[in-house]
Design a protein around this motif. Structure first.
Motif, PDB file in Angstrom:
ATOM      1  N   GLU A  24      32.019  38.446  33.840  1.00 48.14           N
ATOM      2  CA  GLU A  24      33.412  38.026  34.272  1.00 48.14           C
ATOM      3  C   GLU A  24      33.390  37.405  36.052  1.00 48.14           C
ATOM      4  N   THR A  25      33.818  35.987  35.720  1.00 55.24           N
ATOM      5  CA  THR A  25      33.794  35.006  36.505  1.00 55.24           C
ATOM      6  C   THR A  25      34.809  35.103  38.190  1.00 55.24           C
ATOM      7  N   ALA A  26      36.261  35.590  36.872  1.00 50.48           N
ATOM      8  CA  ALA A  26      37.251  35.755  37.872  1.00 50.48           C
ATOM      9  C   ALA A  26      38.080  37.613  37.286  1.00 50.48           C
ATOM     10  N   PRO A  27      37.694  38.405  37.999  1.00 49.97           N
ATOM     11  CA  PRO A  27      37.395  39.537  37.862  1.00 49.97           C
ATOM     12  C   PRO A  27      39.125  39.917  38.396  1.00 49.97           C
ATOM     13  N   SER A  28      39.737  40.662  37.912  1.00 50.81           N
ATOM     14  CA  SER A  28      41.324  41.374  39.332  1.00 50.81           C
ATOM     15  C   SER A  28      40.497  41.763  40.140  1.00 50.81           C
ATOM     16  N   LEU A  29      41.371  41.660  41.416  1.00 42.98           N
ATOM     17  CA  LEU A  29      41.353  41.903  43.320  1.00 42.98           C
ATOM     18  C   LEU A  29      42.085  42.404  43.204  1.00 42.98           C
ATOM     19  N   GLN A  30      42.820  43.355  42.458  1.00 37.56           N
ATOM     20  CA  GLN A  30      44.276  44.327  42.516  1.00 37.56           C
ATOM     21  C   GLN A  30      43.306  45.662  42.258  1.00 37.56           C
ATOM     22  N   LEU A  31      44.099  46.549  43.320  1.00 37.80           N
ATOM     23  CA  LEU A  31      43.461  47.608  43.611  1.00 37.80           C
ATOM     24  C   LEU A  31      43.913  48.132  42.525  1.00 37.80           C
ATOM     25  N   PRO A  32      44.115  49.688  41.330  1.00 39.32           N
ATOM     26  CA  PRO A  32      44.839  50.410  41.230  1.00 39.32           C
ATOM     27  C   PRO A  32      45.660  50.793  41.567  1.00 39.32           C
ATOM     28  N   ALA A  33      47.690  50.778  41.417  1.00 37.69           N
ATOM     29  CA  ALA A  33      48.725  51.084  42.128  1.00 37.69           C
ATOM     30  C   ALA A  33      48.566  52.799  42.923  1.00 37.69           C
ATOM     31  N   ASP A  34      47.355  53.172  42.396  1.00 39.37           N
ATOM     32  CA  ASP A  34      47.415  55.118  42.620  1.00 39.37           C
ATOM     33  C   ASP A  34      46.941  54.971  43.272  1.00 39.37           C
ATOM     34  N   TRP A  35      45.605  54.291  43.609  1.00 41.73           N
ATOM     35  CA  TRP A  35      45.098  54.339  45.182  1.00 41.73           C
ATOM     36  C   TRP A  35      45.265  53.774  46.334  1.00 41.73           C
ATOM     37  N   SER A  36      44.899  54.920  47.123  1.00 40.66           N
ATOM     38  CA  SER A  36      45.121  55.190  49.140  1.00 40.66           C
ATOM     39  C   SER A  36      44.406  54.857  49.527  1.00 40.66           C
ATOM     40  N   LYS A  37      43.196  54.978  48.869  1.00 39.50           N
ATOM     41  CA  LYS A  37      42.226  55.278  50.162  1.00 39.50           C
ATOM     42  C   LYS A  37      40.906  55.192  49.367  1.00 39.50           C
ATOM     43  N   ILE A  38      39.693  54.333  49.780  1.00 40.91           N
ATOM     44  CA  ILE A  38      38.388  53.569  49.278  1.00 40.91           C
ATOM     45  C   ILE A  38      38.068  54.784  49.814  1.00 40.91           C
ATOM     46  N   THR A  39      37.289  55.805  49.186  1.00 37.06           N
ATOM     47  CA  THR A  39      36.739  57.197  49.546  1.00 37.06           C
ATOM     48  C   THR A  39      34.795  57.227  49.628  1.00 37.06           C
ATOM     49  N   ARG A  40      34.709  55.930  49.014  1.00 37.03           N
ATOM     50  CA  ARG A  40      33.468  56.123  48.353  1.00 37.03           C
ATOM     51  C   ARG A  40      32.625  54.598  48.199  1.00 37.03           C
ATOM     52  N   ILE A  41      31.702  53.821  49.131  1.00 35.94           N
ATOM     53  CA  ILE A  41      30.851  52.294  49.335  1.00 35.94           C
ATOM     54  C   ILE A  41      29.646  52.562  48.894  1.00 35.94           C
ATOM     55  N   VAL A  42      29.005  52.066  47.517  1.00 34.89           N
ATOM     56  CA  VAL A  42      27.934  52.307  46.712  1.00 34.89           C
ATOM     57  C   VAL A  42      27.645  50.894  46.737  1.00 34.89           C
ATOM     58  N   ALA A  43      26.694  49.993  47.808  1.00 35.99           N
ATOM     59  CA  ALA A  43      25.835  48.471  47.449  1.00 35.99           C
ATOM     60  C   ALA A  43      24.652  48.295  47.514  1.00 35.99           C
ATOM     61  N   ALA A  44      24.434  47.629  47.175  1.00 38.97           N
ATOM     62  CA  ALA A  44      22.329  46.833  46.780  1.00 38.97           C
ATOM     63  C   ALA A  44      22.641  45.288  46.495  1.00 38.97           C
ATOM     64  N   VAL A  45      21.867  45.134  48.021  1.00 34.77           N
ATOM     65  CA  VAL A  45      21.092  44.147  47.936  1.00 34.77           C
ATOM     66  C   VAL A  45      19.770  43.911  47.165  1.00 34.77           C
ATOM     67  N   SER A  46      19.642  42.568  46.996  1.00 39.30           N
ATOM     68  CA  SER A  46      17.996  41.822  46.703  1.00 39.30           C
ATOM     69  C   SER A  46      18.229  40.781  47.143  1.00 39.30           C
ATOM     70  N   HIS A  47      16.908  39.977  47.976  1.00 45.04           N
ATOM     71  CA  HIS A  47      16.387  38.588  47.876  1.00 45.04           C
ATOM     72  C   HIS A  47      15.636  38.135  47.866  1.00 45.04           C
ATOM     73  N   ASP A  48      15.273  36.598  47.595  1.00 47.65           N
ATOM     74  CA  ASP A  48      14.001  36.056  47.057  1.00 47.65           C
ATOM     75  C   ASP A  48      13.406  35.981  47.581  1.00 47.65           C
ATOM     76  N   SER A  49      13.766  35.850  49.420  1.00 45.99           N
ATOM     77  CA  SER A  49      11.974  36.136  49.987  1.00 45.99           C
ATOM     78  C   SER A  49      11.922  34.711  49.939  1.00 45.99           C
ATOM     79  N   ALA A  50      12.529  33.673  50.410  1.00 43.93           N
ATOM     80  CA  ALA A  50      12.073  32.478  50.240  1.00 43.93           C
ATOM     81  C   ALA A  50      11.756  31.895  51.969  1.00 43.93           C
ATOM     82  N   ALA A  51      12.091  33.037  53.302  1.00 46.02           N
ATOM     83  CA  ALA A  51      11.981  31.849  54.054  1.00 46.02           C
ATOM     84  C   ALA A  51      11.480  33.666  54.682  1.00 46.02           C
ATOM     85  N   ALA A  52      10.721  33.065  56.127  1.00 41.62           N
ATOM     86  CA  ALA A  52       9.959  34.816  56.560  1.00 41.62           C
ATOM     87  C   ALA A  52      11.065  35.022  56.963  1.00 41.62           C
ATOM     88  N   GLY A  53      11.280  35.943  57.657  1.00 41.67           N
ATOM     89  CA  GLY A  53      12.010  36.837  58.877  1.00 41.67           C
ATOM     90  C   GLY A  53      12.182  37.954  58.721  1.00 41.67           C
TER      91      GLY A  53
END
Length: 135
Positions: free
Chosen positions: A25-54
């Motif tokens: 999906e290149t343009a998913p809806s960014l509208q929150l469900p109508a019954d949300w009043s809080k974001i209760t939990r966040i899970v994130a994952a990151v990976s990079h290609d190590s194209a540079a040192a640092g």
């Protein structure tokens, strides 16, 4: 519990990039469900290609009409060595970030903006995937 999953590629340092795709999906809806009043939990994952040192730190920014105030959260720190031409070194993966007591007030039915940035050093292309859990 409902979720909103977003992903995106970060290709430059010190620039917030919108996480605005979800798989094929290149343009998913960014509208929150109508019954949300809080974001209760966040899970994130990151990976990079190590194209540079640092080293770098990744920041997640949650904002938009649905969020009461901007929220900036450090989600990962990373360091790498440059991958040499012809190397079979794999992209660097970091541990998932998980915040089980996020407690971010939101207005259900409004639009959210989720962005990520890599700070200071450009480590190459980084992929960030975030799941927001709401109630």
């Amino acid at each position: 519990m409902k979720t909103l999953l977003l992903e995106g590629d970060i290709t430059a340092a010190d620039t917030f990039t919108a996480l605005a795709t979800r798989g094929s999906e290149t343009a998913p809806s960014l509208q929150l469900p109508a019954d949300w009043s809080k974001i209760t939990r966040i899970v994130a994952a990151v990976s990079h290609d190590s194209a540079a040192a640092g080293s770098t730190v990744f920041i997640l920014r949650i904002t938009g009409a649905s969020v009461r105030g901007q929220q900036d959260i450090v989600i990962a720190g990373s360091g790498s060595q440059a991958v040499q031409a012809g190397s079979d070194a794999a992209p660097l993966g970091m541990d998932n970030f998980q915040l089980d007591d996020a407690d971010i007030d939101v207005e259900g039915g409004d639009v959210i903006s989720v962005q990520a940035a890599m700070t200071d050093n450009d480590m190459g292309t980084a992929r960030v995937v975030v799941s927001l859990y709401g109630a």
